[in-house]
Write an enzyme that holds these catalytic residues in place. Structure first.
Site, mmCIF file in Angstrom:
data_model
loop_
_atom_site.group_PDB
_atom_site.id
_atom_site.type_symbol
_atom_site.label_atom_id
_atom_site.label_comp_id
_atom_site.label_asym_id
_atom_site.label_seq_id
_atom_site.Cartn_x
_atom_site.Cartn_y
_atom_site.Cartn_z
ATOM 1 N N GLY A 129 -30.108 20.872 -8.424
ATOM 2 C CA GLY A 129 -30.915 22.701 -8.080
ATOM 3 C C GLY A 129 -30.977 22.397 -9.712
ATOM 4 O O GLY A 129 -30.745 21.586 -10.475
ATOM 5 N N GLN B 237 -34.732 26.679 -16.748
ATOM 6 C CA GLN B 237 -34.579 24.750 -17.146
ATOM 7 C C GLN B 237 -35.046 23.866 -17.642
ATOM 8 O O GLN B 237 -34.813 23.449 -18.290
ATOM 9 C CB GLN B 237 -33.006 24.803 -16.274
ATOM 10 C CG GLN B 237 -31.836 24.696 -16.006
ATOM 11 C CD GLN B 237 -30.804 24.717 -15.447
ATOM 12 O OE1 GLN B 237 -31.267 24.454 -14.205
ATOM 13 N NE2 GLN B 237 -30.168 23.390 -15.225
ATOM 14 N N CYS C 220 -23.758 20.789 -14.672
ATOM 15 C CA CYS C 220 -25.292 21.020 -14.782
ATOM 16 C C CYS C 220 -26.446 20.239 -15.429
ATOM 17 O O CYS C 220 -26.021 19.310 -16.837
ATOM 18 C CB CYS C 220 -25.176 22.793 -15.730
ATOM 19 S SG CYS C 220 -26.699 23.432 -15.820
ATOM 20 N N LEU C 221 -27.375 20.600 -15.157
ATOM 21 C CA LEU C 221 -28.346 19.932 -15.773
ATOM 22 C C LEU C 221 -28.651 19.863 -17.516
ATOM 23 O O LEU C 221 -28.924 19.174 -18.172
ATOM 24 C CB LEU C 221 -29.673 19.346 -15.464
ATOM 25 C CG LEU C 221 -29.667 18.229 -13.647
ATOM 26 C CD1 LEU C 221 -31.031 18.992 -13.128
ATOM 27 C CD2 LEU C 221 -29.820 16.630 -13.958
ATOM 28 N N HIS D 279 -25.369 28.929 -8.213
ATOM 29 C CA HIS D 279 -25.305 28.068 -9.704
ATOM 30 C C HIS D 279 -26.689 28.506 -10.160
ATOM 31 O O HIS D 279 -26.571 28.955 -11.310
ATOM 32 C CB HIS D 279 -25.048 26.646 -9.724
ATOM 33 C CG HIS D 279 -25.071 25.849 -10.518
ATOM 34 N ND1 HIS D 279 -24.121 25.394 -11.208
ATOM 35 C CD2 HIS D 279 -26.181 25.754 -11.581
ATOM 36 C CE1 HIS D 279 -24.432 24.611 -12.873
ATOM 37 N NE2 HIS D 279 -26.056 24.905 -12.587
ATOM 38 N N GLU D 280 -27.391 28.169 -9.303
ATOM 39 C CA GLU D 280 -29.129 28.331 -10.056
ATOM 40 C C GLU D 280 -29.292 30.508 -10.281
ATOM 41 O O GLU D 280 -30.224 30.276 -11.104
ATOM 42 C CB GLU D 280 -30.146 28.164 -9.120
ATOM 43 C CG GLU D 280 -30.172 26.413 -8.112
ATOM 44 C CD GLU D 280 -29.466 25.389 -9.755
ATOM 45 O OE1 GLU D 280 -30.257 25.961 -11.145
ATOM 46 O OE2 GLU D 280 -28.799 24.379 -9.961
ATOM 47 N N HIS E 10 -28.365 30.844 -13.656
ATOM 48 C CA HIS E 10 -29.056 30.891 -14.163
ATOM 49 C C HIS E 10 -30.204 31.958 -14.899
ATOM 50 O O HIS E 10 -30.668 32.047 -15.939
ATOM 51 C CB HIS E 10 -30.135 29.112 -14.406
ATOM 52 C CG HIS E 10 -29.260 27.938 -14.081
ATOM 53 N ND1 HIS E 10 -28.803 27.550 -15.729
ATOM 54 C CD2 HIS E 10 -28.721 26.900 -13.732
ATOM 55 C CE1 HIS E 10 -28.340 26.676 -15.803
ATOM 56 N NE2 HIS E 10 -28.292 26.441 -14.709
#
Ligand SMILES: [Zn+2]
Length: 174
Positions: free
Chosen positions: A46, A51, A88-89, A130-131, A134
């Site tokens: 995701g 990000q 998380c990236l 989660h996204e 962000h």
């Protein structure tokens, strides 16, 4: 626009509330493909536009069942609760157990400006939540207990220092 690259913890854009998309044009469609490219390159499941340094409410998700792209996503109903460790990236090597709704109802727009309404449960629902976090400047570390925070503190500091260095170099180059 500065270069589209993965933003990591310490980059102020990750803490900002992203802006609602008012017009869907070739710019947004281009952004969606850049996001997919960066997500797959980094083996993510995701990604949210902030990000990669873009202040827009756009997310993509692929948990193995195909790529889902959503513009202006909104969780309009939540049901149940479940806890699972998340990564998380933007926070490499950091894992935090996060409580999230098991089932959600979500609305958003696709890249053809069509309204998309979905009922989702399980892991995919978790990744979408989660996204969406962000887009509101929320990160998994915001769910960490004090004990967990103590364990990840050094790692967080290392990521933040690296981000600071990258941003300084980028600003000098401008
Ligand atoms: Zn993330």
């Amino acid at each position: 626009m500065s270069s589209l690259r993965l933003r990591r913890y310490g980059d102020p854009i990750l803490r900002r509330k992203a802006k609602w998309v008012e017009r869907i044009s070739s710019e947004e469609r281009g952004l969606l493909s850049s996001m997919a490219k960066i997500m797959y390159e980094n083996e993510g499941i995701g990604l949210a536009a902030p990000q990669i340094g873009v202040d827009k409410r756009i997310i993509i998700v692929d948990t193995g069942k195909g790529l889902l792209k959503l513009i202006n996503p909104q969780v309009i109903e939540e049901e149940g609760e479940d806890s699972l460790s998340e990564g998380c990236l933007s926070l490499p090597e950091i894992f935090v157990p996060v409580n999230r709704a098991k089932k959600i109802r979500i609305e958003g727009l696709n890249e053809d400006k069509k309204l998309v309404k979905l009922r989702i449960e399980g892991f995919l629902a978790r990744v979408i939540q989660h996204e969406v976090d962000h887009l509101n400047g929320v990160l998994i570390i915001d769910y960490a207990t004090e004990k967990r925070m103590r364990r990840i503190k050094d790692n967080l500091e290392r990521i933040a220092n690296h981000t600071k260095m990258v941003l300084e170099i980028e600003n000098k180059g401008r």
